[in-house]
Design an enzyme around this catalytic site. Sequence first.
Site, PDB file in Angstrom:
ATOM      1  N   LYS A 116       7.087  14.843 -13.351  1.00 31.25           N
ATOM      2  CA  LYS A 116       7.195  13.448 -12.930  1.00 31.25           C
ATOM      3  C   LYS A 116       7.393  12.496 -14.109  1.00 31.25           C
ATOM      4  O   LYS A 116       8.049  11.460 -13.979  1.00 31.25           O
ATOM      5  CB  LYS A 116       5.941  13.048 -12.140  1.00 31.25           C
ATOM      6  CG  LYS A 116       5.680  13.904 -10.894  1.00 31.25           C
ATOM      7  CD  LYS A 116       6.815  13.810  -9.894  1.00 31.25           C
ATOM      8  CE  LYS A 116       6.496  14.574  -8.612  1.00 31.25           C
ATOM      9  NZ  LYS A 116       6.464  16.015  -8.784  1.00 31.25           N
ATOM     10  N   GLU A 200       0.596   5.294 -12.638  1.00 28.38           N
ATOM     11  CA  GLU A 200       1.597   4.239 -12.529  1.00 28.38           C
ATOM     12  C   GLU A 200       1.065   3.126 -11.635  1.00 28.38           C
ATOM     13  O   GLU A 200       0.101   3.317 -10.884  1.00 28.38           O
ATOM     14  CB  GLU A 200       2.913   4.790 -11.954  1.00 28.38           C
ATOM     15  CG  GLU A 200       2.804   5.295 -10.534  1.00 28.38           C
ATOM     16  CD  GLU A 200       4.091   5.952 -10.048  1.00 28.38           C
ATOM     17  OE1 GLU A 200       4.967   6.231 -10.887  1.00 28.38           O
ATOM     18  OE2 GLU A 200       4.201   6.194  -8.837  1.00 28.38           O
ATOM     19  N   ASN A 235      -1.403  10.033   1.485  1.00 30.05           N
ATOM     20  CA  ASN A 235      -0.106  10.282   0.852  1.00 30.05           C
ATOM     21  C   ASN A 235       0.657  11.440   1.485  1.00 30.05           C
ATOM     22  O   ASN A 235       1.650  11.915   0.925  1.00 30.05           O
ATOM     23  CB  ASN A 235      -0.269  10.541  -0.663  1.00 30.05           C
ATOM     24  CG  ASN A 235      -0.957   9.398  -1.364  1.00 30.05           C
ATOM     25  OD1 ASN A 235      -0.485   8.266  -1.306  1.00 30.05           O
ATOM     26  ND2 ASN A 235      -2.092   9.669  -1.992  1.00 30.05           N
ATOM     27  N   GLU A 288      10.191   9.733  -7.426  1.00 27.05           N
ATOM     28  CA  GLU A 288      10.374  11.106  -7.860  1.00 27.05           C
ATOM     29  C   GLU A 288      11.592  11.696  -7.156  1.00 27.05           C
ATOM     30  O   GLU A 288      12.095  11.118  -6.186  1.00 27.05           O
ATOM     31  CB  GLU A 288       9.140  11.955  -7.538  1.00 27.05           C
ATOM     32  CG  GLU A 288       8.818  12.047  -6.056  1.00 27.05           C
ATOM     33  CD  GLU A 288       7.527  12.800  -5.773  1.00 27.05           C
ATOM     34  OE1 GLU A 288       6.866  13.212  -6.729  1.00 27.05           O
ATOM     35  OE2 GLU A 288       7.209  12.968  -4.593  1.00 27.05           O
ATOM     36  N   ASN A 290      12.703  15.248  -5.296  1.00 32.32           N
ATOM     37  CA  ASN A 290      12.309  16.555  -4.798  1.00 32.32           C
ATOM     38  C   ASN A 290      13.532  17.460  -4.806  1.00 32.32           C
ATOM     39  O   ASN A 290      14.490  17.230  -4.067  1.00 32.32           O
ATOM     40  CB  ASN A 290      11.724  16.450  -3.388  1.00 32.32           C
ATOM     41  CG  ASN A 290      10.388  15.736  -3.403  1.00 32.32           C
ATOM     42  OD1 ASN A 290       9.495  16.096  -4.144  1.00 32.32           O
ATOM     43  ND2 ASN A 290      10.262  14.699  -2.594  1.00 32.32           N
ATOM     44  N   PHE A 348      -9.342  12.909  10.902  1.00 32.05           N
ATOM     45  CA  PHE A 348      -8.197  13.766  10.612  1.00 32.05           C
ATOM     46  C   PHE A 348      -8.557  14.978   9.750  1.00 32.05           C
ATOM     47  O   PHE A 348      -7.730  15.448   8.964  1.00 32.05           O
ATOM     48  CB  PHE A 348      -7.076  12.969   9.934  1.00 32.05           C
ATOM     49  CG  PHE A 348      -6.562  11.832  10.770  1.00 32.05           C
ATOM     50  CD1 PHE A 348      -5.571  12.036  11.707  1.00 32.05           C
ATOM     51  CD2 PHE A 348      -7.082  10.560  10.615  1.00 32.05           C
ATOM     52  CE1 PHE A 348      -5.100  10.987  12.484  1.00 32.05           C
ATOM     53  CE2 PHE A 348      -6.617   9.499  11.387  1.00 32.05           C
ATOM     54  CZ  PHE A 348      -5.626   9.723  12.328  1.00 32.05           C
TER      55      PHE A 348
END
Length: 667
Positions: A116, A200, A235, A288, A290, A348
Site C-alpha cells: 500500500k 493515512e 471496512n 489502493e 486490487n 453481526f
Amino acid sequence: MVSKILIANRGEIACRVIKTARKMGIATVAVYSDADANAMHVKMADEAVYIGASPSSQSYIVIDKIIEAIRQTGADAVHPGYGFLSENANFAAALQKEGVAFIGPPVGAIQAMGDKITSKKIAAEAGVSTVPGHMGLIEDADQAVKIASSIGYPVMIKASAGGGGKGMRIAWNDQEAREGFQSSKNEAKSSFGDDRIFIEKFVTQPRHIEIQVLGDKHGTTLYLGERECSIQRRNQKVIEEAPSPFLDPATRKAMGEQAVALAKAVGYHSAGTVEFIVDGDKNFYFLEMNTRLQVEHPVTELITGIDLVEQMIRVAAGEKLPFGQDEVKLNGWAIESRLYAEDPYRNFLPSIGRLTRYRPPVEGGRPDGTIVRNDTGVYEGGEISMYYDPMVAKLCAWGRDRRQAIDAMATALDDFEVEGIGHNLPFLSAVMQQSRFRDGRLTTAYIAEEFPDGFKGVELDAETARTLAAVAALVNQTLQARAVQISGTIGNHRRIVGSDWVVRLGETDVALTLANQGEGFRVSFADGEEIGATTDFVPGATHAKFNLEGVQIGVKIDVVGSAVRLRWRGFDLRVSVRSPHVAQLARLMPVKLPPDMSKMLLCPMPGVVTSITVGIGDVVEAGQTLAVIEAMKMENVLRAERQGIVKRILPTPGQSLSVDELIMEFE
C-alpha cells in the site's frame, strides 16, 4: 487457449470460475482442505486435489501444495480468485517458473500495487490524486500515536499488505490509535503473514467508489465504469451497486482515466480494480489497487454484459481485448447484497453451523424485465466453517434503473430461505426499504449512522401490521381448513372454521374478518377497509406468495406450535391468530421474564480465545477490554458494559468456545 485451469481458491469464487471455464470448454481442477471435502466447488470441478488441513495457512495459501496439485493434474493455467494467493507475487512467480499461465496481472504489477505504501507513491507519480498520510512503516504503538496526532484525527490505520477489510481500524484519539495499531498488526499477521502498518487521513463523509480496469498484453487498457461500495461494516463491503448514484459523467471519466493511467504505469494486464475515496464535493483520492478479480465484479458484468472471468482467461492466453473504450456501455443498474453467516441481532458476529435450509431465489430473467443472479458456493445440508470468510452468497439484481433494481433485490431477498445459521438477510432486506438508501445518500458510515445501537429488527408500522395480519390470517385459514378435513365430524357436529380473528404481532393486535369467496378471500378490517387476497400457501410450505389487492409479496413462513413465524422485508415476527374470545383471555396471561445475565460475559460467537486481559479480583470499568476472540480471521474485542469485579474466569488463551459459552462472571 489454455486447456485445463486449476482454481487456487474455494467457495463461491471457485464455483464462479468453473462456470465460465465450462462455458468455454476448458477443464477445471479444484483444490480442497479437510473442511471442504464435500464443498460445492469440489463437486463442480472435473478433478479435485486434497491439499491439507482446514486452516488456510496449512492448505490454500501454501504455494508448494498448489504447485504439487498442478503437477499432479497437468493444469496449464491457474485462476487465483480473490483472497488467499490472488495477490501474492511469489505465487505468480512460482507459476511462471513452472511454465503455468497465471490468470492475473504480471508479477511486477502485483509487487508494486500489493504494498500500500509503494502503490501510493507510484499513484502520485502517475498523476493520480492520493490521500494525505504517513507513507513510511510504523514500528510501534507509540510511533503510531505520534504520527496520527501529526496527521490529525480521525486517521485510518491499515495493513500494508491488507485487503478485504482485514487489518484496518479507524482511530479518533490517541487511545484508539494505540489499540487500533496492535489489532491491525495482529490481523495483518494472521491474514497475510505480513504485519507492516501505515497510517493515512480518514476522509469524513466519504464514499467508497472503485473503477474496474481491464487490460491485455498488447497495450490496451480500459475502464468499465464504477462500483459504489460505500455500505460497509468494519471496512467489509456489504452492499454494492453499479453505477454509483453519486457520480456524474465527467467525474466518472476523470476517475476512469486516472485508474487507467495507474494500470499503465505498472504494465498491468488482466482484470483489476482501482479504489477511490470520494468526498461530498466529488473530490476523489486513490486508496489502493486490487490486482485481482473483486468480490463485487458481478454488478459490473450485469451492466456491461462483459464476462470478466472469460476476459481474464483470454488475456492470460495472449488474446487481444475484442472491444475498445468507446464500445464499453453502461446499461441499467445492478445491486449486490452479500449474504454473510453472521448474526445481525448480535452485532453481526460470525455464525457457523449446518445449512438446514438453503433455497436461493430462482436465477434469470423475470416477467418485469429484471434479472436475478446468485453467486454461491454452498448447498442445503452443507456446513459453514469457522476457518474461512463468513460470506455465503452474493445475491445480485439488475433493473432498467436504480429504483427497479432495488425493488427486484427486495423481492429476491424475500424469496431467499436460509436456516441453521445466523445470517444477515433481515438486515439486507431492511436496508432496501430505507429512504436514505433508496435516495442514494450513502457514505462509508451508513451502517454506523443508521444503526448506531446495532440492528434490532424493523419497527412495525400500521400498514405493515395490516399486511402481515392478512398473511397470518390466510396461513391460519389454510391450516384450520386442513385440520377440519382431518378431524371430520365430532359426534353429530362438523367443525367449522371461524371468520373473525385477532392477529397478534408483537405488541400489536389487528382485528379482521376473513370471508371465503371461492377463488380467494375478502379481508375486512375493523375500520371498514377491505382487500382481496389469495395465496399459494399449503401446509408444510416454508415460503409462499400472497396477492393482496393486486400486490404480490413473498413471505417466509414457519409454524411454531400454535403460532406462525413470518419474515418479510426485514421483519421477523412470531404471530398468533386467535378467535376474539381466546385473544381476550391471552391478554391476561403473565409474561415470562428472561433470566438476568448482566453479571456474565458470554462468548458471542464461535471462536478461539486469543487473550484474557483481566484477572480474578480485578475491578473493571465500562468500556474496558476483557478478552479478545478470533473468529473467521477477524479479531473481536469484548468490553465491559459496566463497572464490576471479576469473580471467575473459565477459558484460557488458545481455547475454542461455542456461542454463549461462559467466559467470565462478575460479583
